[in-house]
Design an enzyme around this catalytic site. Structure first.
Site, PDB file in Angstrom:
ATOM      1  N   LEU A 398       0.860  -1.181   0.000  1.00  0.00           N
ATOM      2  CA  LEU A 398       0.000   0.000   0.000  1.00  0.00           C
ATOM      3  C   LEU A 398       0.893   1.226   0.000  1.00  0.00           C
ATOM      4  O   LEU A 398       1.987   1.210   0.583  1.00  0.00           O
ATOM      5  CB  LEU A 398      -0.900   0.028   1.250  1.00  0.00           C
ATOM      6  CG  LEU A 398      -1.975  -1.057   1.374  1.00  0.00           C
ATOM      7  CD1 LEU A 398      -2.688  -0.930   2.718  1.00  0.00           C
ATOM      8  CD2 LEU A 398      -2.979  -0.970   0.238  1.00  0.00           C
ATOM      9  N   ASP A 399       0.448   2.297  -0.653  1.00  0.00           N
ATOM     10  CA  ASP A 399       1.192   3.557  -0.599  1.00  0.00           C
ATOM     11  C   ASP A 399       1.405   3.953   0.859  1.00  0.00           C
ATOM     12  O   ASP A 399       0.584   3.656   1.732  1.00  0.00           O
ATOM     13  CB  ASP A 399       0.412   4.681  -1.294  1.00  0.00           C
ATOM     14  CG  ASP A 399       0.405   4.532  -2.802  1.00  0.00           C
ATOM     15  OD1 ASP A 399       1.181   3.713  -3.318  1.00  0.00           O
ATOM     16  OD2 ASP A 399      -0.388   5.228  -3.446  1.00  0.00           O
ATOM     17  N   GLN A 400       2.485   4.665   1.102  1.00  0.00           N
ATOM     18  CA  GLN A 400       2.787   5.107   2.459  1.00  0.00           C
ATOM     19  C   GLN A 400       1.617   5.868   3.073  1.00  0.00           C
ATOM     20  O   GLN A 400       1.293   5.693   4.241  1.00  0.00           O
ATOM     21  CB  GLN A 400       4.042   5.986   2.454  1.00  0.00           C
ATOM     22  CG  GLN A 400       4.450   6.486   3.837  1.00  0.00           C
ATOM     23  CD  GLN A 400       5.697   7.350   3.791  1.00  0.00           C
ATOM     24  OE1 GLN A 400       6.207   7.664   2.722  1.00  0.00           O
ATOM     25  NE2 GLN A 400       6.210   7.737   4.945  1.00  0.00           N
TER      26      GLN A 400
END
Length: 552
Positions: A398-400
């Site tokens: 997942l994106d940060q």
């Protein structure tokens, strides 16, 4: 000391505004109040100016190609303490480098008698000469002659070989039908065959000489063209290097570095033409102290990048990072947020676990895997918590800035089975997002191919030519006054796919709230991986896990 020509005093009262203690970190910032005021004054000018005619795409009746533009403002202070502002635009504006209200480019290659224009005329003359040479009658005739002679030779030789084959069969039939033929007659048949072979070799040699002569004429013509092209290549390379040397940037210490030095011999196209370097260079030239800076987009959004009218954006990393790191040397600057671990105090919630895998709820701002500057991540924490676990562990990422469900395998064998489900698109993920704005429809499918922005990583852009297919299903869950809660179901898993599909003008044209890359910064990115459905490779059943949305 007189004010510099392009120093613009504030027309707005600055009473009560405290100067920032440190200069703006250019690659991730919240504009200071002074920068916002300067930007507003520049925008007011752009709304009413009559100095130039440039179609930003804001007036449907205006003619000409639509070209939105990035503008920059730099708040500066004179030696006497007077505050003012400098304005700049990226690239050219209305096909020119210079306009009265804006600081000049670091190097003006459009000067009519300058090195660039002079050499450009030479290159244009070479281009014309090459075009004339490529269409010259003698060259086209030479090309045709080689083709015609090659075809004639092939036909003549084929016809002779056919005749030779018939004669060979005739001689064979004669020998069969005349077993008592004299030795003298048989010898004549052999000589006849030998003479035909000699004639064939002579025929082949004759056509070879004709073709080689034609090819020599053609080769001379091609060599003349290649010689002109090589001269053009060399002159173009010399011109490019000369330009890279001319683009030399000052810092506060009066030290200049050109593009070749800053990019170690390989500057990207357009480097040095952005607003930020122009502003700082002018400030240092005229002994002005930089106080704060901001850049904003003015005009219609381009087809590939996500740019919203009047919205602030950070400096691009690909073209500006080496330049600005030199120019801002020694200037106290805001902390680099990319070096700050905002998730140090946040914990991982385990939503499901068995002997083979686990699903965790990743908090926003925590990396999935270790980054360049911050090692703390889901991977490092899981590795520490499960030291005996083998394999890559994380099945996906997942994106940060995105929170939500993340699937983790405890063994390499389980990881392989789960990842196969991702590759074959058998795992179903659903995200909940809060969008700024209201989509025109209630549900639909977004198909916009994506690739990385080479000049501004990790941002993604829409690219029909080189982009990878990216598909997202979406539907509205709830509408508010100026926001909407939506459900996203990504069919593909491209980097920043949901963020770009939400913000892009050809997508929903409604950025996710808090998206600091494609929208406007807020307390967080309002994007959450809420549902995860997969086939358990050991339990042989579908698993459906959910995580409550941490925002409204």
């Amino acid at each position: 000391m007189e004010r510099p020509t392009h120093f613009i005093p504030f027309s707005t009262s600055l009473e009560g505004i405290v100067l920032p203690e440190k200069f703006t970190f250019p690659f991730f910032y919240e504009p200071h109040t002074l920068s916002r005021i300067a930007a507003k004054e520049l925008q007011t000018y752009l709304e009413h100016q009559t100095d130039f005619d440039h179609n930003f795409g804001l007036d449907e009746h205006q003619k000409g190609p639509v070209i939105g533009k990035m503008f920059g403002v730099l708040v500066v202070q004179t030696a006497s303490g007077e505050l003012g502002q400098l304005w700049a635009f990226s690239g050219k504006l209305a096909d020119q480098n210079h306009w009265p209200k804006f600081v000049p480019t670091v190097y003006d290659m459009l000067t009519e008698k300058g090195y660039f224009k002079t050499e450009e005329r030479v290159l244009n003359a070479l281009n014309e000469k090459i075009a004339q040479k490529e269409t010259a009658p003698e060259g086209l005739e030479a090309q045709t002659n080689v083709t015609v002679l090659s075809n004639q030779a092939a036909k003549a030789i084929a016809e002779y070989k056919k005749l030779q084959k018939q004669n060979k069969q005739r001689r064979a039939d004669f020998r069969t039908n005349n077993p008592n033929a004299s030795e003298e007659v048989l010898q004549q048949l052999i000589q006849e065959s030998q003479l035909e072979n000699i004639r064939l070799r002579h025929l082949q040699l004759e056509w070879k000489e004709k073709i080689e002569s034609a090819q020599a004429t053609l080769h001379q013509w091609e060599q003349e063209i290649e010689s002109l092209k090589e001269e053009r290549r060399q002159r173009s390379a010399q011109l490019q290097n000369q330009l890279f040397c001319e683009y030399a940037f000052l810092n506060r210490y009066g030290v200049t570095k050109n593009l070749l030095d800053l990019f170690e011999g390989n500057p990207p196209a357009g480097a040095g033409e952005c607003a930020a370097p122009k502003l700082l260079h002018y400030a240092f030239q005229h002994q002005l102290t930089p106080i704060a800076m901001a850049e904003f987009w003015w005009g219609q959004s381009p087809k590939s990048e996500i740019r919203k009218h009047q919205q602030f954006y950070p400096a691009c990393t690909g073209k500006c990072a080496p330049i600005l790191s030199h120019m801002l040397e020694g200037i106290p600057m805001e902390d680099n947020p990319f070096l700050v671990n905002e998730s140090q105090s946040k914990t991982l919630e385990i939503v499901y676990e068995d002997a083979y895998l686990l699903v965790i709820n990743k908090p926003e701002s925590l990396l999935s895997t270790p980054g360049k500057n911050i090692s703390d991540s889901v991977y490092t924490r899981i590795k520490a918590q499960y030291p005996d676990a083998t394999g890559p562990l994380l099945v996906h990422r997942l994106d940060q800035a995105t929170s939500g469900l993340l699937l983790i395998a405890k063994t390499q064998a389980i990881h392989k089975k789960l990842q196969y489900q991702f590759i074959s698109r058998k795992i179903e993920k659903k995200y909940i997002a809060l969008l700024e704005g209201i989509p025109q429809q209630h549900s639909g499918t977004i198909d916009l191919p994506l690739r990385v922005d080479l000049d501004n990583r990790p941002q993604q852009i829409v690219c029909e030519t080189y982009g990878k297919p990216a598909t997202t299903l979406w539907k509205v869950l709830r509408k508010n006054s100026n926001t909407v809660l939506v459900e996203f179901q990504p069919i593909t898993g491209r980097t920043h796919q949901l963020r770009v599909h939400a913000a892009h003008s050809r997508g929903l044209n409604c950025p996710i709230k808090g998206d600091d890359l494609y929208g406007t910064k807020a307390d967080r990115l309002h994007l959450h991986a809420a549902t995860l459905r997969f086939w358990h490779p050991i339990e042989k059943k579908f698993m459906v896990l959910e995580s409550p949305v941490p925002f409204d």
